[in-house]
Motif scaffolding. Structure first.
Motif, short mmCIF file in Angstrom:
data_model
loop_
_atom_site.label_atom_id
_atom_site.label_comp_id
_atom_site.label_asym_id
_atom_site.label_seq_id
_atom_site.Cartn_x
_atom_site.Cartn_y
_atom_site.Cartn_z
N ARG A 57 -7.52 6.30 1.17
CA ARG A 57 -8.25 6.41 2.42
C ARG A 57 -6.85 6.27 3.22
O ARG A 57 -6.61 7.16 4.09
N LEU A 58 -5.87 5.39 3.17
CA LEU A 58 -4.71 5.16 3.76
C LEU A 58 -3.76 6.22 3.87
O LEU A 58 -3.11 6.87 4.62
N ARG A 59 -3.72 6.98 2.48
CA ARG A 59 -2.93 8.16 2.26
C ARG A 59 -3.47 9.49 2.57
O ARG A 59 -2.48 10.29 2.78
N VAL A 105 -6.66 -0.60 10.70
CA VAL A 105 -6.37 -1.62 9.97
C VAL A 105 -6.22 -2.83 10.81
O VAL A 105 -5.72 -2.83 12.05
N THR A 110 0.85 -1.09 0.00
CA THR A 110 0.14 0.09 0.14
C THR A 110 0.89 1.29 -0.05
O THR A 110 0.23 2.45 -0.43
N TYR A 113 -2.99 2.60 10.99
CA TYR A 113 -2.29 2.29 9.79
C TYR A 113 -1.06 3.33 9.84
O TYR A 113 0.18 3.04 9.61
N GLN A 114 -1.17 4.72 9.98
CA GLN A 114 -0.23 5.71 9.89
C GLN A 114 0.79 5.41 10.82
O GLN A 114 1.92 5.94 10.59
N THR A 158 -6.34 5.66 10.40
CA THR A 158 -7.37 4.50 9.59
C THR A 158 -6.99 3.38 10.55
O THR A 158 -5.73 2.88 10.68
#
Ligand code: SF4
Length: 133
Positions: free
Chosen positions: A35-37, A44, A13, A92-93, A42
């Motif tokens: 979304r993740l970026r 996960v 990703t 995630y981040q 976020t």
């Protein structure tokens, strides 16, 4: 809602640049990666199995079954071992920052060698550029 990801997709990703296995795969990947970026935090959920990206991939043959099973299981195992990734929910981040800080070119070659996208995508450049320590 939390996005389900298998361990090695924490790397894909970050390297993804719009190419994929089919139109459906790319459309879904575009939305997940957007979304993740762009989001700040976020959720996960890591699964040692097929995930929300596999669900739209022509190579998925069933639950926890990819047509390149041995290869992708090795990517997952190595990612999980190098970075202590467990089957649980992360932000995630935060988790990718931890991974990127511990990443080395040697580790990345060891995990990703054998992936057909590795030599043509920006995975290595993107991930190693995000090291902050
Ligand atoms: S190639 Fe296999 S591991 Fe990769 S997204 Fe497709 S089904 Fe999942």
């Amino acid at each position: 809602m939390s996005i389900k990801l298998r361990p090695h997709h924490l790397l894909c990703t970050q390297g993804y640049s719009g190419k994929g296995y089919s139109n459906e795969f790319v459309e879904n990947m575009n939305e997940v990666v957007r979304r993740l970026r762009t989001e700040e935090a976020t959720e996960v959920t890591i699964v040692y199995s097929t995930d929300d990206l596999c669900a739209h991939c022509p190579s998925m043959e069933g639950t926890d079954l990819c047509s390149t099973q041995e290869k992708v299981k090795s990517f997952d195992r190595k990612t999980a071992e190098y970075f202590n990734i467990e089957e649980k929910t992360y932000i995630y981040q935060e988790i990718i920052q931890e991974i990127d800080n511990q990443m080395t070119p040697e580790r990345m070659d060891d995990i990703c060698q054998g992936c057909k996208w590795y030599s043509i995508s920006s995975c290595k450049k993107n991930i190693l550029a995000k090291k902050t320590v």
